[in-house]
Scaffold this motif. Structure first.
Motif, PDB file in Angstrom:
ATOM      1  N   GLU A 172     -25.554 -26.429  31.911  1.00 25.82           N
ATOM      2  CA  GLU A 172     -24.859 -25.153  32.077  1.00 25.82           C
ATOM      3  C   GLU A 172     -23.343 -25.300  32.037  1.00 25.82           C
ATOM      4  O   GLU A 172     -22.636 -24.439  31.514  1.00 25.82           O
ATOM      5  N   TYR A 173     -22.804 -26.409  32.555  1.00 25.17           N
ATOM      6  CA  TYR A 173     -21.345 -26.552  32.538  1.00 25.17           C
ATOM      7  C   TYR A 173     -20.852 -26.853  31.121  1.00 25.17           C
ATOM      8  O   TYR A 173     -19.748 -26.453  30.736  1.00 25.17           O
ATOM      9  N   VAL A 174     -21.668 -27.542  30.330  1.00 29.79           N
ATOM     10  CA  VAL A 174     -21.307 -27.790  28.934  1.00 29.79           C
ATOM     11  C   VAL A 174     -21.306 -26.472  28.156  1.00 29.79           C
ATOM     12  O   VAL A 174     -20.405 -26.196  27.355  1.00 29.79           O
ATOM     13  N   ASP A 175     -22.305 -25.624  28.412  1.00 32.10           N
ATOM     14  CA  ASP A 175     -22.398 -24.346  27.713  1.00 32.10           C
ATOM     15  C   ASP A 175     -21.219 -23.436  28.047  1.00 32.10           C
ATOM     16  O   ASP A 175     -20.760 -22.671  27.187  1.00 32.10           O
ATOM     17  N   LEU A 176     -20.719 -23.513  29.282  1.00 30.22           N
ATOM     18  CA  LEU A 176     -19.557 -22.703  29.642  1.00 30.22           C
ATOM     19  C   LEU A 176     -18.360 -23.059  28.763  1.00 30.22           C
ATOM     20  O   LEU A 176     -17.655 -22.171  28.258  1.00 30.22           O
ATOM     21  N   VAL A 177     -18.117 -24.348  28.572  1.00 35.04           N
ATOM     22  CA  VAL A 177     -16.994 -24.782  27.738  1.00 35.04           C
ATOM     23  C   VAL A 177     -17.263 -24.459  26.272  1.00 35.04           C
ATOM     24  O   VAL A 177     -16.331 -24.147  25.512  1.00 35.04           O
ATOM     25  N   ALA A 178     -18.507 -24.481  25.870  1.00 34.12           N
ATOM     26  CA  ALA A 178     -18.849 -24.223  24.465  1.00 34.12           C
ATOM     27  C   ALA A 178     -18.746 -22.746  24.105  1.00 34.12           C
ATOM     28  O   ALA A 178     -18.534 -22.410  22.925  1.00 34.12           O
ATOM     29  N   ARG A 179     -18.870 -21.845  25.094  1.00 35.26           N
ATOM     30  CA  ARG A 179     -18.965 -20.413  24.783  1.00 35.26           C
ATOM     31  C   ARG A 179     -17.753 -19.593  25.189  1.00 35.26           C
ATOM     32  O   ARG A 179     -17.573 -18.476  24.703  1.00 35.26           O
ATOM     33  N   THR A 180     -16.915 -20.105  26.075  1.00 40.12           N
ATOM     34  CA  THR A 180     -15.742 -19.354  26.519  1.00 40.12           C
ATOM     35  C   THR A 180     -14.710 -19.277  25.393  1.00 40.12           C
ATOM     36  O   THR A 180     -14.448 -20.265  24.702  1.00 40.12           O
ATOM     37  N   SER A 181     -14.126 -18.094  25.221  1.00 41.24           N
ATOM     38  CA  SER A 181     -13.157 -17.891  24.155  1.00 41.24           C
ATOM     39  C   SER A 181     -11.956 -18.819  24.331  1.00 41.24           C
ATOM     40  O   SER A 181     -11.391 -18.927  25.421  1.00 41.24           O
ATOM     41  N   LEU A 182     -11.578 -19.509  23.267  1.00 37.46           N
ATOM     42  CA  LEU A 182     -10.456 -20.436  23.327  1.00 37.46           C
ATOM     43  C   LEU A 182      -9.144 -19.675  23.520  1.00 37.46           C
ATOM     44  O   LEU A 182      -9.032 -18.490  23.162  1.00 37.46           O
ATOM     45  N   PRO A 183      -8.129 -20.328  24.098  1.00 36.93           N
ATOM     46  CA  PRO A 183      -6.826 -19.680  24.254  1.00 36.93           C
ATOM     47  C   PRO A 183      -6.303 -19.157  22.925  1.00 36.93           C
ATOM     48  O   PRO A 183      -6.579 -19.715  21.847  1.00 36.93           O
ATOM     49  N   ARG A 184      -5.513 -18.096  23.006  1.00 36.82           N
ATOM     50  CA  ARG A 184      -5.018 -17.434  21.792  1.00 36.82           C
ATOM     51  C   ARG A 184      -4.231 -18.394  20.897  1.00 36.82           C
ATOM     52  O   ARG A 184      -4.323 -18.339  19.669  1.00 36.82           O
ATOM     53  N   ALA A 185      -3.458 -19.308  21.523  1.00 34.17           N
ATOM     54  CA  ALA A 185      -2.650 -20.232  20.733  1.00 34.17           C
ATOM     55  C   ALA A 185      -3.519 -21.110  19.839  1.00 34.17           C
ATOM     56  O   ALA A 185      -3.144 -21.435  18.701  1.00 34.17           O
ATOM     57  N   ILE A 186      -4.685 -21.499  20.322  1.00 32.37           N
ATOM     58  CA  ILE A 186      -5.590 -22.328  19.519  1.00 32.37           C
ATOM     59  C   ILE A 186      -6.233 -21.495  18.423  1.00 32.37           C
ATOM     60  O   ILE A 186      -6.365 -21.937  17.270  1.00 32.37           O
ATOM     61  N   ARG A 187      -6.619 -20.261  18.767  1.00 36.75           N
ATOM     62  CA  ARG A 187      -7.268 -19.412  17.770  1.00 36.75           C
ATOM     63  C   ARG A 187      -6.312 -19.030  16.638  1.00 36.75           C
ATOM     64  O   ARG A 187      -6.709 -18.902  15.492  1.00 36.75           O
ATOM     65  N   ARG A 188      -5.019 -18.887  16.979  1.00 37.91           N
ATOM     66  CA  ARG A 188      -4.037 -18.517  15.967  1.00 37.91           C
ATOM     67  C   ARG A 188      -3.687 -19.678  15.054  1.00 37.91           C
ATOM     68  O   ARG A 188      -3.457 -19.499  13.854  1.00 37.91           O
ATOM     69  N   ASN A 189      -3.619 -20.877  15.611  1.00 44.82           N
ATOM     70  CA  ASN A 189      -3.181 -22.023  14.826  1.00 44.82           C
ATOM     71  C   ASN A 189      -4.011 -23.259  15.182  1.00 44.82           C
ATOM     72  O   ASN A 189      -3.510 -24.205  15.787  1.00 44.82           O
TER      73      ASN A 189
END
Length: 376
Positions: free
Chosen positions: A179-196
């Motif tokens: 369950e703790y692995v799935d939390l990291v796998a599914r939580t939306s990444l910070p905007r800075a990472i998603r942008r670049n």
């Protein structure tokens, strides 16, 4: 390493003594074999006498199990607070480990176990202990753990978030609680990472097997720096990064907590219970005085890039056991001048959460694992 001595066939013998739990050197050692019954073994072990086994290997395992059943006969106390129940459980576990740890076996120069019907433990011991330095005495209980860890290392642990397996080493916390692995796998990444994503950096603090570092790389983070204080964990994380062909994306650094520099995302999954481990094997479960948790919180702001986030992955089991309150956690977050952006919760799925015979079942049943999104 210390040296133990015993007499066998009127001859003085000696060997190095090794204990992963830092058990003290046995003061008295007697040779035991298939003629010894469980009552005598239990009595002598409780009195502090170590039993160096020279009989059949499978009989030794059965004797160890019989000794364990005698230790488990004591009925549980009722009317205790969660904290009292936890500390009583810990004392009972330590006593159990001390008594069962008195049944010893001797490993030869190359880690051969010369008992009748003994398995070949040489590779398992080499992985756990490194190159042999001569004959070595260990508890049978510890050796069985070494053998089990070797099997885990061979077959690995399935990680659905990666679509493959992670291979834990001896003494490194295995990602069996998905369950703790799935939390990291599914939580939306910070905007800075998603942008670049092409220039993104993440830190995985206390990486263990490297599973969360692999998940972050799998999600597209360009560079992941994984740290740990344990040399065994560092070696394990490097091997898993190599297995997954991620050595160009994952940099394993340590021993230490924070690496140099700053990151867009810093993930930390510290040990969940603020209690003292009985040995190095328990360091993945117990964090004395919440030291690692507080170090992560206190150092987070100084290591985040603008717009970055810290992800704290933590169970509230300590709260249900009366070891830490929610307010104490919130106070530590506030003292570190951090803000909670979000908290994503999940319930445990591991078998122990449904085991009614577990002494801590009530707390485990109520447990929630959370990913706290933190910013300065």
């Amino acid at each position: 390493m210390s040296t133990i001595h015993w007499t066998e066939n009127r001859t003085r013998q000696s060997a190095r003594w090794h204990s992963e739990n830092a058990a003290p050197l046995p003061r008295r050692i007697v040779v035991a074999d298939d003629r010894m019954n469980a009552d005598d073994a239990h009595r002598q072990a409780c009195e502090g006498t170590a039993l160096l086994w020279q009989g059949d290997f499978h009989n030794a395992r059965q004797l160890l199990q019989a000794m364990g059943r005698r230790l488990d006969r004591k009925p549980a106390k009722s009317g205790l607070s969660p904290s009292e129940n936890f500390h009583l459980h810990r004392r009972s576990s330590r006593h159990r480990a001390r008594v069962l740890g008195k049944l010893l076996v001797l490993l030869e120069d190359d880690y051969r176990l010369t008992l009748r019907r003994a398995p070949d433990v040489r590779q398992a011991c080499l992985e756990a202990y490194g190159p042999s330095g001569g004959p070595m005495a260990v508890s049978l209980r510890e050796l069985l753990g070494v053998i089990g860890a070797h099997q885990w290392r061979l077959k690995g642990v399935a990680v659905p978030a990666l679509g493959t397996r992670i291979h834990p080493h001896y003494g490194v916390f295995a990602p069996v609680r998905g369950e703790y692995v799935d939390l990291v796998a599914r939580t939306s990444l910070p905007r800075a990472i998603r942008r670049n994503p092409a220039s993104s950096t993440a830190f995985d603090l206390g990486t263990g097997t490297g599973v969360l570092a692999a998940v972050l790389a799998h999600r597209g983070v360009k560079r992941v720096v994984a740290t740990d204080i344990s040399p065994r964990a560092l070696a394990c994380a490097r091997e898993n990064a190599h297995r997954l062909a991620l050595t160009g994306r994952i940099e394993v650094s340590g021993p230490g907590l924070f690496p140099e520099g700053r990151a867009d995302l810093i993930v930390c999954n510290p040990p969940w219970l603020p209690a003292r481990p009985a040995g190095s094997i328990e360091q993945g479960v117990y964090d004395p005085d919440s030291t690692m948790l507080r170090s992560f919180l206190d150092g987070l702001s100084a290591h985040l890039l603008p717009g970055g986030e810290g992800w704290l992955v933590l169970s509230d089991l300590a709260e249900h056991l009366g070891l830490r309150t929610r307010q104490q956690l919130l106070d530590a977050i506030q003292a570190a001048r951090l803000r909670v952006v979000d908290k994503i919760d999940t319930k445990p799925r591991h078998p122990r959460s449904m085991d009614t015979t577990d002494a801590l079942h009530t707390a485990r049943r109520a447990e929630t694992t959370s990913l706290w999104r933190l910013t300065p």
